[in-house]
Motif scaffolding. Structure first.
Motif, PDB file in Angstrom:
ATOM      1  N   SER A   1       3.871 -41.802  19.388  1.00 57.60           N
ATOM      2  CA  SER A   1       2.960 -41.492  20.494  1.00 57.60           C
ATOM      3  C   SER A   1       3.622 -41.759  21.842  1.00 57.60           C
ATOM      4  O   SER A   1       3.374 -41.043  22.828  1.00 57.60           O
ATOM      5  CB  SER A   1       1.667 -42.309  20.369  1.00 57.60           C
ATOM      6  OG  SER A   1       1.949 -43.699  20.401  1.00 57.60           O
ATOM      7  N   PHE A   2       4.482 -42.777  21.899  1.00 60.25           N
ATOM      8  CA  PHE A   2       5.175 -43.106  23.149  1.00 60.25           C
ATOM      9  C   PHE A   2       6.140 -41.985  23.547  1.00 60.25           C
ATOM     10  O   PHE A   2       6.169 -41.559  24.704  1.00 60.25           O
ATOM     11  CB  PHE A   2       5.926 -44.424  22.979  1.00 60.25           C
ATOM     12  CG  PHE A   2       6.634 -44.888  24.226  1.00 60.25           C
ATOM     13  CD1 PHE A   2       5.916 -45.229  25.361  1.00 60.25           C
ATOM     14  CD2 PHE A   2       8.009 -45.011  24.254  1.00 60.25           C
ATOM     15  CE1 PHE A   2       6.562 -45.674  26.513  1.00 60.25           C
ATOM     16  CE2 PHE A   2       8.658 -45.448  25.396  1.00 60.25           C
ATOM     17  CZ  PHE A   2       7.934 -45.782  26.522  1.00 60.25           C
ATOM     18  N   ILE A   3       6.921 -41.492  22.590  1.00 62.13           N
ATOM     19  CA  ILE A   3       7.861 -40.407  22.866  1.00 62.13           C
ATOM     20  C   ILE A   3       7.117 -39.148  23.287  1.00 62.13           C
ATOM     21  O   ILE A   3       7.526 -38.440  24.215  1.00 62.13           O
ATOM     22  CB  ILE A   3       8.737 -40.127  21.627  1.00 62.13           C
ATOM     23  CG1 ILE A   3       9.694 -41.293  21.367  1.00 62.13           C
ATOM     24  CG2 ILE A   3       9.530 -38.836  21.814  1.00 62.13           C
ATOM     25  CD1 ILE A   3      10.669 -41.551  22.485  1.00 62.13           C
ATOM     26  N   GLU A   4       5.999 -38.863  22.632  1.00 61.29           N
ATOM     27  CA  GLU A   4       5.206 -37.693  22.991  1.00 61.29           C
ATOM     28  C   GLU A   4       4.683 -37.810  24.423  1.00 61.29           C
ATOM     29  O   GLU A   4       4.660 -36.833  25.175  1.00 61.29           O
ATOM     30  CB  GLU A   4       4.056 -37.531  22.006  1.00 61.29           C
ATOM     31  CG  GLU A   4       4.505 -37.093  20.615  1.00 61.29           C
ATOM     32  CD  GLU A   4       3.381 -37.145  19.598  1.00 61.29           C
ATOM     33  OE1 GLU A   4       2.261 -37.566  19.972  1.00 61.29           O
ATOM     34  OE2 GLU A   4       3.622 -36.768  18.435  1.00 61.29           O
ATOM     35  N   ALA A   5       4.258 -39.013  24.801  1.00 61.39           N
ATOM     36  CA  ALA A   5       3.755 -39.226  26.158  1.00 61.39           C
ATOM     37  C   ALA A   5       4.867 -39.057  27.189  1.00 61.39           C
ATOM     38  O   ALA A   5       4.659 -38.445  28.246  1.00 61.39           O
ATOM     39  CB  ALA A   5       3.135 -40.620  26.273  1.00 61.39           C
ATOM     40  N   LEU A   6       6.065 -39.584  26.898  1.00 59.53           N
ATOM     41  CA  LEU A   6       7.192 -39.415  27.803  1.00 59.53           C
ATOM     42  C   LEU A   6       7.566 -37.949  27.929  1.00 59.53           C
ATOM     43  O   LEU A   6       7.885 -37.455  29.014  1.00 59.53           O
ATOM     44  CB  LEU A   6       8.402 -40.216  27.304  1.00 59.53           C
ATOM     45  CG  LEU A   6       8.302 -41.741  27.308  1.00 59.53           C
ATOM     46  CD1 LEU A   6       9.611 -42.355  26.834  1.00 59.53           C
ATOM     47  CD2 LEU A   6       7.950 -42.265  28.700  1.00 59.53           C
ATOM     48  N   ASP A   7       7.532 -37.233  26.810  1.00 57.65           N
ATOM     49  CA  ASP A   7       7.906 -35.827  26.801  1.00 57.65           C
ATOM     50  C   ASP A   7       6.932 -35.004  27.638  1.00 57.65           C
ATOM     51  O   ASP A   7       7.328 -34.054  28.310  1.00 57.65           O
ATOM     52  CB  ASP A   7       7.947 -35.320  25.363  1.00 57.65           C
ATOM     53  CG  ASP A   7       8.700 -34.006  25.249  1.00 57.65           C
ATOM     54  OD1 ASP A   7       9.887 -33.976  25.625  1.00 57.65           O
ATOM     55  OD2 ASP A   7       8.103 -33.013  24.796  1.00 57.65           O
TER      56      ASP A   7
ATOM     57  N   LEU B   1      11.826 -51.450  24.427  1.00 59.08           N
ATOM     58  CA  LEU B   1      12.019 -51.474  22.980  1.00 59.08           C
ATOM     59  C   LEU B   1      10.672 -51.683  22.308  1.00 59.08           C
ATOM     60  O   LEU B   1       9.971 -52.646  22.601  1.00 59.08           O
ATOM     61  CB  LEU B   1      12.987 -52.600  22.583  1.00 59.08           C
ATOM     62  CG  LEU B   1      13.156 -52.847  21.088  1.00 59.08           C
ATOM     63  CD1 LEU B   1      13.770 -51.636  20.397  1.00 59.08           C
ATOM     64  CD2 LEU B   1      14.009 -54.089  20.841  1.00 59.08           C
ATOM     65  N   LEU B   2      10.317 -50.780  21.404  1.00 60.37           N
ATOM     66  CA  LEU B   2       9.063 -50.900  20.662  1.00 60.37           C
ATOM     67  C   LEU B   2       9.356 -51.382  19.249  1.00 60.37           C
ATOM     68  O   LEU B   2      10.262 -50.868  18.589  1.00 60.37           O
ATOM     69  CB  LEU B   2       8.344 -49.548  20.604  1.00 60.37           C
ATOM     70  CG  LEU B   2       8.052 -48.874  21.948  1.00 60.37           C
ATOM     71  CD1 LEU B   2       7.254 -47.590  21.721  1.00 60.37           C
ATOM     72  CD2 LEU B   2       7.293 -49.803  22.876  1.00 60.37           C
ATOM     73  N   ILE B   3       8.591 -52.369  18.810  1.00 66.22           N
ATOM     74  CA  ILE B   3       8.780 -52.936  17.479  1.00 66.22           C
ATOM     75  C   ILE B   3       7.468 -52.841  16.721  1.00 66.22           C
ATOM     76  O   ILE B   3       6.404 -53.161  17.268  1.00 66.22           O
ATOM     77  CB  ILE B   3       9.240 -54.408  17.566  1.00 66.22           C
ATOM     78  CG1 ILE B   3      10.578 -54.497  18.313  1.00 66.22           C
ATOM     79  CG2 ILE B   3       9.383 -55.019  16.179  1.00 66.22           C
ATOM     80  CD1 ILE B   3      11.061 -55.913  18.522  1.00 66.22           C
ATOM     81  N   ASP B   4       7.548 -52.393  15.479  1.00 65.78           N
ATOM     82  CA  ASP B   4       6.372 -52.277  14.645  1.00 65.78           C
ATOM     83  C   ASP B   4       5.639 -53.620  14.551  1.00 65.78           C
ATOM     84  O   ASP B   4       6.268 -54.677  14.485  1.00 65.78           O
ATOM     85  CB  ASP B   4       6.777 -51.803  13.247  1.00 65.78           C
ATOM     86  CG  ASP B   4       5.598 -51.698  12.305  1.00 65.78           C
ATOM     87  OD1 ASP B   4       4.859 -50.710  12.398  1.00 65.78           O
ATOM     88  OD2 ASP B   4       5.426 -52.611  11.475  1.00 65.78           O
ATOM     89  N   GLU B   5       4.316 -53.581  14.552  1.00 65.32           N
ATOM     90  CA  GLU B   5       3.511 -54.802  14.580  1.00 65.32           C
ATOM     91  C   GLU B   5       3.816 -55.727  13.397  1.00 65.32           C
ATOM     92  O   GLU B   5       3.925 -56.944  13.552  1.00 65.32           O
ATOM     93  CB  GLU B   5       2.023 -54.440  14.590  1.00 65.32           C
ATOM     94  CG  GLU B   5       1.100 -55.645  14.710  1.00 65.32           C
ATOM     95  CD  GLU B   5      -0.360 -55.252  14.798  1.00 65.32           C
ATOM     96  OE1 GLU B   5      -1.198 -56.139  15.025  1.00 65.32           O
ATOM     97  OE2 GLU B   5      -0.652 -54.050  14.641  1.00 65.32           O
TER      98      GLU B   5
END
Length: 207
Positions: free
Chosen positions: A45-51, A96-100
């Motif tokens: 979702s983060f990459i989609e938002a940046l895109d 940096l995003l890390i899985d919960e």
């Protein structure tokens, strides 16, 4: 990347634009994409938002974050023979995003490590059983410039010897997280962490 290899699990198209020419480095674990070049679950979702923002808007937002750091006077000070030199703080614009679930495991391990440091300090300034049993060399402790002999036997009012601890982390070649360094001397790193968060918020608060 071939157009035929632009599908994610479940048949949904992967984010284009920003990742269209992105290539993982062979033999290196990529935090953002998997071996097939698709965004990992925590990143999708983060990459989609940046895109959706587009390269031009992202550039403007990242410049806004950099300007905040300059206005706030956040610099990286390097000490050498010529004295102290200040360099621009190296902000990573994309956090940096890390899985919960993965972060929960990392957090539990770091808490355990901090508790160990607290127990060692409590013993070194108290009963000294680690030296008595030969686990810690007495000379190693006595030679440390950080060792405060006058406070041996003194119990802190809070009950804790360790008030601030920071860890440097890195992903090892086996895919697991490693502790690369420990910091307990001064809380300066907490200020940098806060400024990083504020600067990133200036750029990506809506994401």
């Amino acid at each position: 990347m071939a157009k035929g290899n632009q599908k994610r699990a479940g048949g949904r198209p992967r984010a284009q634009g920003l990742l269209e020419r992105y290539r993982p480095i062979d033999g290196v674990v990529d935090e953002m994409v998997d071996a097939s070049g698709n965004p990992r679950p925590a990143w999708r979702s983060f990459i989609e938002a940046l895109d959706e923002l587009g390269a031009e808007t992202l550039g403007q937002r990242f410049a806004r974050a950099d300007q905040y750091l300059r206005d706030a006077g956040v610099y990286y000070r390097v000490y050498d023979k010529a004295g102290a030199n200040e360099r621009e703080w190296p902000l990573a614009h994309v956090p940096l995003l890390i899985d919960e679930k993965e972060w929960a495991e990392i957090s539990a391990g770091l808490v355990q490590r901090a508790d160990l440091f607290e127990a060692i300090l409590t013993d070194v300034y108290g009963p000294n059983r680690l030296v008595e049993k030969g686990i810690l060399p007495a000379g190693l402790i006595a030679a440390s410039p950080e060792y405060l002999r006058p406070v041996v036997g003194v119990r802190p009012a809070s009950g804790h010897f360790l008030h601030m601890v920071a860890f440097e982390l890195g992903r090892g070649p086996d895919g697991r997280w490693w502790v690369l360094g420990d910091r307990t001397q001064a809380p300066s790193g907490a200020g940098f962490a806060l400024e990083n968060r504020v600067a990133t918020t200036r750029a990506l608060s809506d994401i």
